[in-house]
Design a protein around this motif. Structure first.
Motif, PDB file in Angstrom:
ATOM      1  N   SER A 111       7.994 -15.501  -2.948  1.00 18.09           N
ATOM      2  CA  SER A 111       7.423 -14.580  -3.927  1.00 18.09           C
ATOM      3  C   SER A 111       7.515 -13.141  -3.417  1.00 18.09           C
ATOM      4  CB  SER A 111       5.971 -14.952  -4.201  1.00 18.09           C
ATOM      5  OG  SER A 111       5.381 -14.013  -5.066  1.00 18.09           O
ATOM      6  N   ILE A 112       7.214 -12.974  -2.152  1.00 19.24           N
ATOM      7  CA  ILE A 112       7.249 -11.622  -1.583  1.00 19.24           C
ATOM      8  C   ILE A 112       8.673 -11.096  -1.518  1.00 19.24           C
ATOM      9  CG2 ILE A 112       6.869 -10.315   0.546  1.00 19.24           C
ATOM     10  CD1 ILE A 112       4.265 -11.977   0.869  1.00 19.24           C
ATOM     11  N   TYR A 113       9.589 -11.849  -0.916  1.00 20.05           N
ATOM     12  CA  TYR A 113      10.923 -11.273  -0.757  1.00 20.05           C
ATOM     13  C   TYR A 113      11.663 -11.102  -2.078  1.00 20.05           C
ATOM     14  CZ  TYR A 113      13.667 -15.712  -0.672  1.00 20.05           C
ATOM     15  OH  TYR A 113      14.276 -16.883  -0.978  1.00 20.05           O
ATOM     16  N   MET A 114      11.439 -11.969  -3.035  1.00 17.43           N
ATOM     17  CA  MET A 114      12.153 -11.833  -4.307  1.00 17.43           C
ATOM     18  C   MET A 114      11.633 -10.652  -5.132  1.00 17.43           C
ATOM     19  SD  MET A 114      12.739 -15.799  -5.331  1.00 17.43           S
ATOM     20  CE  MET A 114      13.631 -15.496  -6.827  1.00 17.43           C
ATOM     21  N   MET A 115      10.331 -10.573  -5.290  1.00 20.50           N
ATOM     22  CA  MET A 115       9.770  -9.509  -6.120  1.00 20.50           C
ATOM     23  C   MET A 115       9.877  -8.141  -5.443  1.00 20.50           C
ATOM     24  SD  MET A 115       9.145 -11.131  -8.795  1.00 20.50           S
ATOM     25  CE  MET A 115       7.986 -10.397  -9.903  1.00 20.50           C
ATOM     26  N   TYR A 116       9.686  -8.097  -4.128  1.00 19.90           N
ATOM     27  CA  TYR A 116       9.837  -6.843  -3.406  1.00 19.90           C
ATOM     28  C   TYR A 116      11.302  -6.382  -3.464  1.00 19.90           C
ATOM     29  CZ  TYR A 116       5.178  -6.767  -1.163  1.00 19.90           C
ATOM     30  OH  TYR A 116       3.827  -6.699  -0.901  1.00 19.90           O
ATOM     31  N   ALA A 117      12.233  -7.320  -3.385  1.00 23.60           N
ATOM     32  CA  ALA A 117      13.655  -6.953  -3.437  1.00 23.60           C
ATOM     33  C   ALA A 117      14.043  -6.410  -4.815  1.00 23.60           C
ATOM     34  CB  ALA A 117      14.526  -8.155  -3.083  1.00 23.60           C
ATOM     35  N   ILE A 118      13.553  -7.034  -5.866  1.00 26.88           N
ATOM     36  CA  ILE A 118      13.842  -6.520  -7.211  1.00 26.88           C
ATOM     37  C   ILE A 118      13.238  -5.124  -7.367  1.00 26.88           C
ATOM     38  CG2 ILE A 118      13.424  -6.847  -9.683  1.00 26.88           C
ATOM     39  CD1 ILE A 118      13.439  -9.906  -9.087  1.00 26.88           C
ATOM     40  N   GLY A 119      12.009  -4.951  -6.890  1.00 25.81           N
ATOM     41  CA  GLY A 119      11.375  -3.635  -6.928  1.00 25.81           C
ATOM     42  C   GLY A 119      12.159  -2.605  -6.142  1.00 25.81           C
ATOM     43  N   LEU A 120      12.636  -2.994  -4.964  1.00 25.02           N
ATOM     44  CA  LEU A 120      13.418  -2.070  -4.134  1.00 25.02           C
ATOM     45  C   LEU A 120      14.718  -1.666  -4.828  1.00 25.02           C
ATOM     46  CD1 LEU A 120      13.874  -0.576  -1.436  1.00 25.02           C
ATOM     47  CD2 LEU A 120      14.925  -2.683  -0.577  1.00 25.02           C
ATOM     48  N   VAL A 121      15.394  -2.606  -5.433  1.00 24.73           N
ATOM     49  CA  VAL A 121      16.640  -2.289  -6.150  1.00 24.73           C
ATOM     50  C   VAL A 121      16.361  -1.311  -7.291  1.00 24.73           C
ATOM     51  CG1 VAL A 121      18.431  -3.270  -7.652  1.00 24.73           C
ATOM     52  CG2 VAL A 121      17.861  -4.383  -5.493  1.00 24.73           C
ATOM     53  N   LEU A 122      15.290  -1.539  -8.021  1.00 17.85           N
ATOM     54  CA  LEU A 122      14.935  -0.620  -9.110  1.00 17.85           C
ATOM     55  C   LEU A 122      14.621   0.776  -8.566  1.00 17.85           C
ATOM     56  CD1 LEU A 122      12.727  -2.880 -11.410  1.00 17.85           C
ATOM     57  CD2 LEU A 122      15.043  -2.031 -11.850  1.00 17.85           C
ATOM     58  N   ILE A 123      13.865   0.833  -7.486  1.00 14.88           N
ATOM     59  CA  ILE A 123      13.528   2.130  -6.879  1.00 14.88           C
ATOM     60  C   ILE A 123      14.791   2.849  -6.442  1.00 14.88           C
ATOM     61  CG2 ILE A 123      12.444   3.222  -4.868  1.00 14.88           C
ATOM     62  CD1 ILE A 123      10.234   1.012  -5.124  1.00 14.88           C
ATOM     63  N   ALA A 183       8.902  -1.012 -11.030  1.00 12.09           N
ATOM     64  CA  ALA A 183       9.148  -1.545  -9.687  1.00 12.09           C
ATOM     65  C   ALA A 183       7.843  -1.824  -8.947  1.00 12.09           C
ATOM     66  CB  ALA A 183      10.007  -0.560  -8.886  1.00 12.09           C
ATOM     67  N   ILE A 184       6.889  -0.912  -9.046  1.00 10.93           N
ATOM     68  CA  ILE A 184       5.605  -1.110  -8.368  1.00 10.93           C
ATOM     69  C   ILE A 184       4.836  -2.257  -9.006  1.00 10.93           C
ATOM     70  CG2 ILE A 184       3.422  -0.019  -7.697  1.00 10.93           C
ATOM     71  CD1 ILE A 184       6.014   1.053  -6.294  1.00 10.93           C
ATOM     72  N   VAL A 185       4.954  -2.416 -10.304  1.00  4.63           N
ATOM     73  CA  VAL A 185       4.323  -3.566 -10.975  1.00  4.63           C
ATOM     74  C   VAL A 185       4.927  -4.868 -10.445  1.00  4.63           C
ATOM     75  CG1 VAL A 185       4.121  -4.775 -13.194  1.00  4.63           C
ATOM     76  CG2 VAL A 185       3.613  -2.330 -13.052  1.00  4.63           C
ATOM     77  N   LEU A 186       6.236  -4.921 -10.279  1.00 11.48           N
ATOM     78  CA  LEU A 186       6.887  -6.127  -9.750  1.00 11.48           C
ATOM     79  C   LEU A 186       6.451  -6.415  -8.314  1.00 11.48           C
ATOM     80  CD1 LEU A 186      10.466  -5.721 -11.242  1.00 11.48           C
ATOM     81  CD2 LEU A 186       8.713  -7.370 -11.909  1.00 11.48           C
ATOM     82  N   ILE A 187       6.339  -5.373  -7.500  1.00 10.62           N
ATOM     83  CA  ILE A 187       5.868  -5.544  -6.125  1.00 10.62           C
ATOM     84  C   ILE A 187       4.432  -6.080  -6.137  1.00 10.62           C
ATOM     85  CG2 ILE A 187       5.194  -4.242  -4.051  1.00 10.62           C
ATOM     86  CD1 ILE A 187       7.721  -2.472  -4.624  1.00 10.62           C
ATOM     87  N   THR A 188       3.622  -5.551  -7.024  1.00  9.16           N
ATOM     88  CA  THR A 188       2.236  -6.008  -7.152  1.00  9.16           C
ATOM     89  C   THR A 188       2.182  -7.475  -7.577  1.00  9.16           C
ATOM     90  OG1 THR A 188       1.546  -3.774  -7.742  1.00  9.16           O
ATOM     91  CG2 THR A 188       0.029  -5.554  -8.292  1.00  9.16           C
ATOM     92  N   VAL A 189       3.022  -7.851  -8.527  1.00 11.38           N
ATOM     93  CA  VAL A 189       3.074  -9.239  -8.983  1.00 11.38           C
ATOM     94  C   VAL A 189       3.503 -10.155  -7.829  1.00 11.38           C
ATOM     95  CG1 VAL A 189       4.326 -10.850 -10.494  1.00 11.38           C
ATOM     96  CG2 VAL A 189       3.436  -8.703 -11.415  1.00 11.38           C
ATOM     97  N   GLY A 190       4.499  -9.740  -7.069  1.00  8.96           N
ATOM     98  CA  GLY A 190       4.956 -10.543  -5.934  1.00  8.96           C
ATOM     99  C   GLY A 190       3.874 -10.754  -4.900  1.00  8.96           C
ATOM    100  N   ILE A 225       0.830  -1.208   0.000  1.00  5.32           N
ATOM    101  CA  ILE A 225       0.000   0.000   0.000  1.00  5.32           C
ATOM    102  C   ILE A 225       0.865   1.257   0.000  1.00  5.32           C
ATOM    103  CG2 ILE A 225      -1.611   1.351   1.403  1.00  5.32           C
ATOM    104  CD1 ILE A 225      -2.911  -1.336   2.209  1.00  5.32           C
ATOM    105  N   LEU A 226       1.891   1.299   0.844  1.00  7.50           N
ATOM    106  CA  LEU A 226       2.761   2.480   0.884  1.00  7.50           C
ATOM    107  C   LEU A 226       3.448   2.725  -0.456  1.00  7.50           C
ATOM    108  CD1 LEU A 226       4.403   2.219   4.419  1.00  7.50           C
ATOM    109  CD2 LEU A 226       2.944   4.069   3.574  1.00  7.50           C
ATOM    110  N   SER A 227       3.882   1.672  -1.115  1.00 11.98           N
ATOM    111  CA  SER A 227       4.541   1.859  -2.414  1.00 11.98           C
ATOM    112  C   SER A 227       3.549   2.346  -3.471  1.00 11.98           C
ATOM    113  CB  SER A 227       5.242   0.577  -2.862  1.00 11.98           C
ATOM    114  OG  SER A 227       4.330  -0.479  -3.026  1.00 11.98           O
ATOM    115  N   HIS A 228       2.311   1.897  -3.396  1.00 17.89           N
ATOM    116  CA  HIS A 228       1.303   2.365  -4.344  1.00 17.89           C
ATOM    117  C   HIS A 228       0.886   3.813  -4.072  1.00 17.89           C
ATOM    118  CE1 HIS A 228       1.033  -1.814  -5.577  1.00 17.89           C
ATOM    119  NE2 HIS A 228       0.356  -1.395  -6.626  1.00 17.89           N
TER     120      HIS A 228
END
Length: 144
Positions: free
Chosen positions: A121-133, A98-105, A50-53
């Motif tokens: 799923s959560i830690y991998m996709m959120y981590a990729i999103g965080l790196v992009l951000i 990045a937000i799309v990846l977080i949403t997918v995760g 929610i915070l990222s969105h």
């Protein structure tokens, strides 16, 4: 109004980054420890989601009302200037990805049946999103 939205965008950024980091660590620990994925775990991941969105929504509003956002593209010189390109193109585009990846995760975690898979799923996709951000934050203007 512009200054207020700009401050809101910066303030939520700290909260969103902190939430993403904590959720990634929390999900990684959950996955490695082999514990059961509970409703509490889903809600913790939902907070960062929610915070990222919200951050994206405020950022998009800021993009269209700011003299440094969409209006830079109209002049045509944004692509030749690295700072203008970061502000007008790279920052918004990469953060949307990045937000799309977080949403997918988050969405995938709801559909996966195993606890380890949900955490993963959560830690991998959120981590990729965080790196992009983190890669597209305009550090020079954000830290000033």
């Amino acid at each position: 109004m512009y200054t207020g939205i700009q401050h809101l965008h910066s303030g939520i950024a700290y909260l969103a980054l902190l939430a993403l980091i904590l959720v990634i660590i929390y999900a990684l620990i959950g996955s490695l420890s082999g514990r059961e994925f509970t409703e509490k775990d889903r809600k913790i991941a939902l907070i960062a989601f929610i915070l990222s969105h919200i951050q994206l929504l405020v950022g998009l509003i800021l993009y269209f009302i700011s003299p440094l956002g969409f209006s830079l593209l109209k002049g045509g010189g944004a692509m030749s200037d690295a700072t203008a390109r970061l502000t007008a193109v790279e920052h918004p585009l990469i953060n949307i990805v990045a937000i799309v990846l977080i949403t997918v995760g988050y969405s995938r975690a709801k559909k996966i049946s195993t606890s380890r898979g949900k955490f993963r799923s959560i830690y991998m996709m959120y981590a990729i999103g965080l790196v992009l951000i983190l890669s597209r934050i305009p550090w020079t203007s954000w830290l000033n």
